[in-house]
Write a protein that holds these residues in place. Structure first.
Motif, PDB file in Angstrom:
ATOM      1  N   GLY A  42       0.813  -1.214   0.000  1.00 38.81           N
ATOM      2  CA  GLY A  42       0.000   0.000   0.000  1.00 38.81           C
ATOM      3  C   GLY A  42       0.843   1.259   0.000  1.00 38.81           C
ATOM      4  N   ILE A  43       1.905   1.253   0.799  1.00 38.62           N
ATOM      5  CA  ILE A  43       2.795   2.417   0.874  1.00 38.62           C
ATOM      6  C   ILE A  43       3.474   2.662  -0.468  1.00 38.62           C
ATOM      7  CG2 ILE A  43       4.955   3.255   1.883  1.00 38.62           C
ATOM      8  CD1 ILE A  43       4.034   1.743   4.488  1.00 38.62           C
ATOM      9  N   ILE A  44       3.988   1.600  -1.068  1.00 37.01           N
ATOM     10  CA  ILE A  44       4.686   1.751  -2.353  1.00 37.01           C
ATOM     11  C   ILE A  44       3.736   2.261  -3.438  1.00 37.01           C
ATOM     12  CG2 ILE A  44       5.799   0.461  -4.222  1.00 37.01           C
ATOM     13  CD1 ILE A  44       7.110  -1.265  -1.969  1.00 37.01           C
ATOM     14  N   VAL A  45       2.537   1.704  -3.484  1.00 38.03           N
ATOM     15  CA  VAL A  45       1.560   2.160  -4.475  1.00 38.03           C
ATOM     16  C   VAL A  45       1.238   3.635  -4.249  1.00 38.03           C
ATOM     17  CG1 VAL A  45      -0.867   1.959  -5.166  1.00 38.03           C
ATOM     18  CG2 VAL A  45       0.550  -0.092  -4.988  1.00 38.03           C
ATOM     19  N   ARG A  46       1.013   4.038  -2.997  1.00 35.99           N
ATOM     20  CA  ARG A  46       0.688   5.435  -2.701  1.00 35.99           C
ATOM     21  C   ARG A  46       1.826   6.372  -3.099  1.00 35.99           C
ATOM     22  NH1 ARG A  46       2.407   7.613   1.318  1.00 35.99           N
ATOM     23  NH2 ARG A  46       2.335   5.819   2.701  1.00 35.99           N
ATOM     24  N   LEU A  47       3.044   5.968  -2.816  1.00 34.79           N
ATOM     25  CA  LEU A  47       4.191   6.810  -3.164  1.00 34.79           C
ATOM     26  C   LEU A  47       4.370   6.959  -4.674  1.00 34.79           C
ATOM     27  CD1 LEU A  47       6.773   5.655  -0.478  1.00 34.79           C
ATOM     28  CD2 LEU A  47       5.579   7.852  -0.594  1.00 34.79           C
ATOM     29  N   ILE A  48       3.940   5.972  -5.426  1.00 33.79           N
ATOM     30  CA  ILE A  48       4.026   6.049  -6.888  1.00 33.79           C
ATOM     31  C   ILE A  48       2.847   6.837  -7.462  1.00 33.79           C
ATOM     32  CG2 ILE A  48       3.880   4.691  -9.014  1.00 33.79           C
ATOM     33  CD1 ILE A  48       5.423   2.463  -7.467  1.00 33.79           C
ATOM     34  N   ILE A  49       1.636   6.597  -6.970  1.00 36.91           N
ATOM     35  CA  ILE A  49       0.427   7.178  -7.560  1.00 36.91           C
ATOM     36  C   ILE A  49       0.182   8.626  -7.126  1.00 36.91           C
ATOM     37  CG2 ILE A  49      -2.099   6.993  -7.709  1.00 36.91           C
ATOM     38  CD1 ILE A  49      -0.651   4.834  -9.304  1.00 36.91           C
ATOM     39  N   GLN A  50       0.279   8.915  -5.830  1.00 33.71           N
ATOM     40  CA  GLN A  50      -0.109  10.246  -5.354  1.00 33.71           C
ATOM     41  C   GLN A  50       0.676  11.399  -5.978  1.00 33.71           C
ATOM     42  OE1 GLN A  50      -0.588  10.834  -1.179  1.00 33.71           O
ATOM     43  NE2 GLN A  50      -2.366   9.491  -1.081  1.00 33.71           N
ATOM     44  N   PRO A  51       1.985  11.284  -6.139  1.00 30.76           N
ATOM     45  CA  PRO A  51       2.688  12.414  -6.766  1.00 30.76           C
ATOM     46  C   PRO A  51       2.228  12.698  -8.204  1.00 30.76           C
ATOM     47  CG  PRO A  51       4.240  11.013  -5.598  1.00 30.76           C
ATOM     48  CD  PRO A  51       2.934  10.295  -5.619  1.00 30.76           C
ATOM     49  N   GLN A  52       1.638  11.719  -8.850  1.00 34.18           N
ATOM     50  CA  GLN A  52       1.159  11.915 -10.218  1.00 34.18           C
ATOM     51  C   GLN A  52      -0.066  12.828 -10.264  1.00 34.18           C
ATOM     52  OE1 GLN A  52       2.943  10.619 -12.769  1.00 34.18           O
ATOM     53  NE2 GLN A  52       4.307   9.799 -11.216  1.00 34.18           N
ATOM     54  N   TYR A  53      -0.888  12.789  -9.194  1.00 40.96           N
ATOM     55  CA  TYR A  53      -2.133  13.555  -9.185  1.00 40.96           C
ATOM     56  C   TYR A  53      -2.062  14.734  -8.224  1.00 40.96           C
ATOM     57  CZ  TYR A  53      -3.990   9.552 -11.690  1.00 40.96           C
ATOM     58  OH  TYR A  53      -4.202   8.569 -12.602  1.00 40.96           O
ATOM     59  N   GLY A  54      -1.800  14.445  -6.937  1.00 36.59           N
ATOM     60  CA  GLY A  54      -1.607  15.489  -5.945  1.00 36.59           C
ATOM     61  C   GLY A  54      -2.832  16.295  -5.568  1.00 36.59           C
ATOM     62  N   ASP A  55      -3.997  15.999  -6.096  1.00 31.46           N
ATOM     63  CA  ASP A  55      -5.175  16.802  -5.778  1.00 31.46           C
ATOM     64  C   ASP A  55      -6.312  15.973  -5.176  1.00 31.46           C
ATOM     65  OD1 ASP A  55      -5.886  15.348  -7.972  1.00 31.46           O
ATOM     66  OD2 ASP A  55      -6.481  17.046  -9.208  1.00 31.46           O
ATOM     67  N   GLY A  56      -6.002  14.852  -4.596  1.00 28.79           N
ATOM     68  CA  GLY A  56      -7.024  14.025  -3.963  1.00 28.79           C
ATOM     69  C   GLY A  56      -7.604  12.947  -4.866  1.00 28.79           C
ATOM     70  N   LYS A  57      -7.436  13.083  -6.196  1.00 31.16           N
ATOM     71  CA  LYS A  57      -7.948  12.076  -7.110  1.00 31.16           C
ATOM     72  C   LYS A  57      -7.158  10.775  -7.007  1.00 31.16           C
ATOM     73  CE  LYS A  57      -9.600  15.401 -10.478  1.00 31.16           C
ATOM     74  NZ  LYS A  57      -9.445  15.930 -11.826  1.00 31.16           N
ATOM     75  N   ALA A  58      -5.975  10.852  -6.426  1.00 28.89           N
ATOM     76  CA  ALA A  58      -5.114   9.677  -6.334  1.00 28.89           C
ATOM     77  C   ALA A  58      -5.705   8.603  -5.439  1.00 28.89           C
ATOM     78  CB  ALA A  58      -3.734  10.077  -5.814  1.00 28.89           C
ATOM     79  N   ASN A  59      -6.505   8.994  -4.457  1.00 25.94           N
ATOM     80  CA  ASN A  59      -7.047   7.998  -3.535  1.00 25.94           C
ATOM     81  C   ASN A  59      -7.876   6.939  -4.242  1.00 25.94           C
ATOM     82  OD1 ASN A  59      -5.905   8.636  -1.129  1.00 25.94           O
ATOM     83  ND2 ASN A  59      -7.617   9.875  -0.412  1.00 25.94           N
ATOM     84  N   PHE A  60      -8.657   7.347  -5.224  1.00 23.29           N
ATOM     85  CA  PHE A  60      -9.495   6.402  -5.954  1.00 23.29           C
ATOM     86  C   PHE A  60      -8.646   5.319  -6.611  1.00 23.29           C
ATOM     87  CE2 PHE A  60     -11.588   5.109  -9.928  1.00 23.29           C
ATOM     88  CZ  PHE A  60     -12.738   4.549  -9.408  1.00 23.29           C
TER      89      PHE A  60
END
Length: 136
Positions: A42-60
């Motif tokens: 979960g941590i690795i996925v979040r670190l890869i995905i969230q910087p791509q979006y950064g506006d809350g859409k990454a959570n989905f």
């Protein structure tokens, strides 16, 4: 330093360990390995995905991928523990990225699940006719 020892999915782990101690999914390898591997995924996925979006859409996206990656990793390592799927989902959903890049959560998953296994060992083996674990 705040260090939380509780993750919501530990409640479901407790049901398995104390209510169904003979279940293959309740054994120490599955509990500790499942929570730890899922938190890491979960941590690795979040670190890869969230910087791509950064506006809350990454959570989905990150929550779905975090839980999916956790399940795949648990199956690949023989540590499947259903409550740990929620641990992967929780680790992937942190927004914004918390202290230590979320790796404090990994320590929580490892330490908390280990303590729960130790308590289950004492509790279950104190009851006549019960034996825990049935395998490691």
């Amino acid at each position: 330093m705040d260090f939380e020892w509780l993750i919501a999915s530990f409640g479901a782990s407790a049901v398995l360990q104390f209510g169904l101690p003979k279940s293959p999914l309740a054994q120490p390898r599955n509990v500790i390995g499942g929570h730890t591997i899922s938190a890491l995924c979960g941590i690795i996925v979040r670190l890869i995905i969230q910087p791509q979006y950064g506006d809350g859409k990454a959570n989905f996206v990150s929550t779905a991928l975090g839980m999916s990656a956790a399940l795949a990793a648990m199956q690949a390592t023989g540590t499947t523990h259903p409550p740990a799927g929620a641990t992967g989902l929780l680790a992937a959903s942190a927004d914004p990225i918390p202290d230590w890049q979320g790796f404090k959560f990994l320590l929580t998953a490892l330490a908390g699940s280990s303590v729960m296994v130790l308590v289950a060992l004492v509790f279950n083996n104190a009851i006549p006719g019960r034996r825990y674990p049935t395998f490691w």
